[in-house]
Design a protein around this motif. Structure first.
Motif, short mmCIF file in Angstrom:
data_model
loop_
_atom_site.label_atom_id
_atom_site.label_comp_id
_atom_site.label_asym_id
_atom_site.label_seq_id
_atom_site.Cartn_x
_atom_site.Cartn_y
_atom_site.Cartn_z
N HIS A 108 14.77 10.03 -24.00
CA HIS A 108 14.09 8.81 -24.42
C HIS A 108 12.58 9.06 -24.55
O HIS A 108 11.93 8.49 -25.43
N ARG A 144 17.87 15.01 1.39
CA ARG A 144 16.75 15.63 0.66
C ARG A 144 17.28 16.23 -0.63
O ARG A 144 18.30 16.92 -0.62
N SER A 159 7.43 14.81 -12.94
CA SER A 159 7.57 13.95 -11.74
C SER A 159 8.00 12.55 -12.13
O SER A 159 8.80 11.91 -11.43
N ALA A 160 7.45 12.06 -13.24
CA ALA A 160 7.80 10.70 -13.68
C ALA A 160 9.25 10.61 -14.12
O ALA A 160 9.91 9.59 -13.90
N ALA A 163 11.23 10.41 -10.93
CA ALA A 163 11.06 9.11 -10.28
C ALA A 163 11.81 8.02 -11.04
O ALA A 163 12.48 7.17 -10.44
N GLN A 164 11.73 8.04 -12.36
CA GLN A 164 12.40 7.02 -13.16
C GLN A 164 13.92 7.15 -13.03
O GLN A 164 14.62 6.14 -13.01
N GLN A 166 15.53 8.08 -10.42
CA GLN A 166 15.93 7.44 -9.15
C GLN A 166 15.95 5.93 -9.31
O GLN A 166 16.82 5.24 -8.80
N LYS A 167 14.94 5.41 -10.03
CA LYS A 167 14.85 3.96 -10.20
C LYS A 167 16.06 3.40 -10.92
O LYS A 167 16.47 2.27 -10.67
N TYR A 172 22.02 6.45 -6.37
CA TYR A 172 20.82 6.33 -5.53
C TYR A 172 20.77 4.93 -4.91
O TYR A 172 20.48 4.77 -3.73
N ASP A 173 21.08 3.93 -5.72
CA ASP A 173 21.11 2.56 -5.22
C ASP A 173 22.21 2.38 -4.17
O ASP A 173 21.99 1.79 -3.12
N THR A 176 20.93 4.10 -0.98
CA THR A 176 19.74 3.58 -0.31
C THR A 176 19.85 2.11 0.08
O THR A 176 19.08 1.63 0.90
N ASN A 177 20.79 1.38 -0.52
CA ASN A 177 20.91 -0.05 -0.24
C ASN A 177 22.29 -0.41 0.28
O ASN A 177 23.27 0.24 -0.07
N PRO A 178 22.36 -1.47 1.09
CA PRO A 178 23.67 -1.86 1.61
C PRO A 178 24.58 -2.46 0.55
O PRO A 178 24.12 -3.02 -0.43
N ALA B 268 16.70 -5.37 1.36
CA ALA B 268 17.86 -5.17 0.50
C ALA B 268 19.02 -6.08 0.89
O ALA B 268 19.91 -6.33 0.09
N GLN B 276 18.21 -5.55 6.33
CA GLN B 276 18.42 -4.17 5.92
C GLN B 276 17.36 -3.80 4.89
O GLN B 276 17.10 -4.55 3.96
N SER B 278 15.71 -1.06 2.17
CA SER B 278 16.09 0.02 1.26
C SER B 278 15.40 1.33 1.63
O SER B 278 14.26 1.35 2.09
N GLY B 279 16.12 2.42 1.42
CA GLY B 279 15.57 3.74 1.70
C GLY B 279 14.81 4.33 0.52
O GLY B 279 14.66 5.54 0.41
N SER B 280 14.31 3.48 -0.38
CA SER B 280 13.71 3.97 -1.62
C SER B 280 12.18 3.91 -1.60
O SER B 280 11.56 4.09 -2.64
N ASN B 283 10.12 6.69 -3.36
CA ASN B 283 10.16 6.70 -4.83
C ASN B 283 9.37 5.53 -5.41
O ASN B 283 8.72 5.66 -6.44
N LYS B 286 5.82 6.50 -5.31
CA LYS B 286 5.60 7.60 -6.26
C LYS B 286 5.49 7.04 -7.69
O LYS B 286 4.61 7.43 -8.46
N LEU B 287 6.42 6.14 -8.03
CA LEU B 287 6.38 5.53 -9.36
C LEU B 287 5.04 4.84 -9.60
O LEU B 287 4.45 4.96 -10.67
N LEU B 290 2.16 7.44 -10.01
CA LEU B 290 2.20 8.11 -11.33
C LEU B 290 1.75 7.16 -12.43
O LEU B 290 1.03 7.53 -13.35
N ARG B 294 -1.40 7.44 -15.06
CA ARG B 294 -1.28 7.35 -16.53
C ARG B 294 -2.29 6.36 -17.09
O ARG B 294 -2.91 6.59 -18.12
#
Lengths: 186, 416
Positions: A108, A144, A159-160, A163-164, A166-167, A172-173, A176-178, B268, B276, B278-280, B283, B286-287, B290, B294
């Motif tokens: 993209h 990790r 890096s971006a 990061a994106q 993961q977003k 990942y969600d 990291t989330n319940p 979350a 609870q 979030s473990g994010s 990131n 970091k977002l 960055l 920019r």
């Protein structure tokens, strides 16, 4: 932005994904998917899980072929090691989801990827699953992920991408989330 | 209830946006009335905390025919000053405002629109919705389950730290509201935990100038809605992580953790007595780091091209956001450690009175740069309505100038 003259090719059809996003934002009901797997016990801690059909865009679908996944535990756990352990399969899911995301986001953003390798590691104190200490959680105490990426982009652009990805990553969600989990039995 | 009154255009809301539109319609000779539920600049009077100041410098609040004339162009207006500014504007343009008039229902008729208000009925050919983007605090669903266990506040209810019980405070949200409240509540002696979701990190000052000066001068704020790659996302970007204060500071997450505010991830969910988290967080920060770089790269490029390099400070980059190696993943809300939760999780408009079929499935008005899908209806004051600056006081002028002309052409039947 992606355009028809772009020479970047990471093998991701971004136009189709963007088209889907456009179409689905006006038809949220079609965006409702259901992912499934069926698991059968073999012996000991060995099981085989098959993935075949899923639901989405208002109808049932099948994968081109069915996929099966053997899971077991290694000999350290006095098991036969017929497959990866379930927690390793979680790592497989996370690494492959993030990696797919990186390729898509790169396409993209018009960034050619030459190679992209991840190593992923989840730490665990097995006093939890063994019931030695109830204060120790069963799951990972941390995950990790390390990426080595060779792409036509600056360090910050790479890096971006990571990061994106993961977003936007489903796994990942999930990690990291319940999530509410309901288990029933016939 | 009075009798039915008629006018060409009803503007709902006498804030900066509704008044800018009133001025433009007057200039075009369009007969109109501005209906206001309370007083002029009502949200600024009744729904903001005591210490809040505008995030934009004084010089930047330009309205059609009106701008700042004082001797502190780089200061940030306090709430009484904002109210004064907007009220002065209403007087200056002799806006036909009818105060204390709550719009209860708007429906479409053959003629145009019919409005039921607390002061009788109005009929009009064209309607301008300028009732604001920040009427209702957006709180997550789990807030309901927590309300009985802890003191909870939204930014509309919060005034100052004295309202809160002694003890720990969880501030949820790290955009402009969240970081400002976390800072002042922490300084009041209540230990603060800040739950950090997606946010836009920008420095208050860069190379010796206000960040808003850079965004204005470089044309960033003038970017148009039809040139943006992902408009849907641009319309949902959280407010810049900024504060306007008497002695302005860079109020970023590094500053907050340096004074002792504890940073955790996004809230979350809730499981029994435990929030609870979030473990994010890594990131998320970091977002934001960055993205800030920019923005600063773009500013540096623009400065270079425009020969500003001799006149301004040196290019610099800010420290990346420092977060704990393993931030907490749960907050026990029954232990007594946290006494109060503040939901600084954004706002949405209140359109409950609107009975015209123009809402999408998320309850937002469907519009094309402020021209609502329903003929004769217009929208103002929303994020990225026509330009990046549309939600600012400074953005209302351009939007009102454009939309008032469209409205006039619609009335004249001369739309092409």
């Amino acid at each position: 932005m992606t355009n028809s003259e772009s020479t970047v090719n990471n093998g991701v059809n971004v136009e189709a994904l963007l088209g889907a996003r456009e179409a689905l934002s006006d038809a949220p009901e079609a965006a409702q998917f259901s992912w499934r797997a069926s698991c059968e016990w073999k012996k000991g801690t060995h099981s085989r899980t098959v993935v075949e059909g899923y639901y989405g865009l208002g109808e049932e679908h099948s994968h081109k072929t069915s996929f099966s996944f053997d899971a077991d535990h290694p000999e350290t756990f006095a098991a036969e090691d017929n497959g990866a352990t379930p927690v390793e399969i979680v790592l497989v899911g996370l690494a492959s989801c993030l990696t797919a995301g990186i390729a898509a986001v790169a396409q993209h953003r018009d960034i050619q990827i030459h190679s992209c390798k991840a190593t992923i590691e989840g730490g665990m104190d097995i006093q939890g699953i063994l019931g030695v200490d109830s204060e120790v959680r069963n799951g990972f105490n941390g995950i990790r992920v390390h990426y080595d990426i060779d792409a036509d982009a600056t360090e910050d652009e790479i890096s971006a991408l990571v990061a994106q990805s993961q977003k936007r990553s489903a796994v990942y969600d999930v990690v990291t989330n319940p999530t509410n989990v309901t288990v029933d039995v016939n | 209830m009075g009798s039915l009154r008629k006018t060409t255009t009803v503007i709902i809301g006498a804030g900066h946006a509704g008044l800018a539109m009133s001025k433009c319609l007057s200039d075009l000779g369009v007969d109109h009335i501005v209906l206001e539920r309370g007083q002029v600049a009502n949200s600024w009077c009744a729904e903001r905390w005591d210490s809040l100041r505008l995030l934009t410098p004084n010089w930047q609040s330009r309205l059609p025919g009106y701008s700042y004339k004082g001797d502190e162009p780089n200061g940030y207006r306090s709430m009484p000053e904002v109210i004064q500014f907007i009220s002065d504007y209403a007087n200056f343009i002799s806006a036909p405002v009818q105060v204390n008039t709550n719009v209860l229902k708007v429906r479409a008729t053959e003629y145009g629109f019919k409005l039921l208000t607390s002061q009788g009925e109005w009929e009009c050919k064209t309607l301008v919705v300028a009732s604001g983007a920040c009427n209702i605090p957006n709180v997550p669903k789990i807030a309901k389950n927590i309300a009985s266990k802890l003191e909870t506040f939204t930014p509309i209810q919060y005034r100052n730290p004295d309202q809160l019980p002694q003890g720990g405070v969880l501030v949820v949200g790290a955009s402009a509201t969240g970081v400002q409240l976390a800072n002042e509540i922490h300084l009041s002696g209540r230990p603060v935990t800040l739950s950090v979701g997606e946010h836009v990190r920008v420095p208050r000052f860069y190379r010796g100038r206000d960040i808003k000066w850079w965004m204005d001068a470089s044309g960033l704020l003038d970017e148009s809605y039809d040139e943006i790659d992902d408009l849907r996302r641009a319309r949902r970007v959280p407010s810049l992580q900024l504060t306007g204060s008497k002695n302005p500071i860079i109020l970023d997450l590094n500053h907050l953790s340096s004074i002792g505010v504890k940073l955790v991830g996004r809230v979350a969910g809730m499981n029994e007595g435990s929030l609870q988290i979030s473990g994010s967080l890594k990131n998320i920060t970091k977002l934001a780091d960055l993205k800030m770089d920019r923005l600063l790269d773009g500013i540096d490029e623009w400065a270079e091209k425009n020969f500003l390099n001799g006149e301004i400070g040196k290019s610099e980059r800010f420290k990346t956001t420092n977060v704990d190696e393993s931030p907490s993943l749960a907050i026990d809300i029954t232990s007594g450690e946290v006494k109060t939760i503040i939901w600084a999780t954004g706002f949405r408009p209140d359109l409950s009175w609107l009975d015209v079929p123009v809402l999408n499935h998320k309850g937002e008005i469907r519009h094309n740069g402020g021209i609502v899908e329903y003929p004769g209806m217009y929208l103002l004051g929303m994020q990225f309505l026509r330009k990046r600056k549309s939600s600012l006081i400074d953005g209302a002028g351009d939007d009102a100038r454009f939309l008032s002309k469209h409205l006039r052409a619609y009335i004249d039947g001369s739309l092409t």
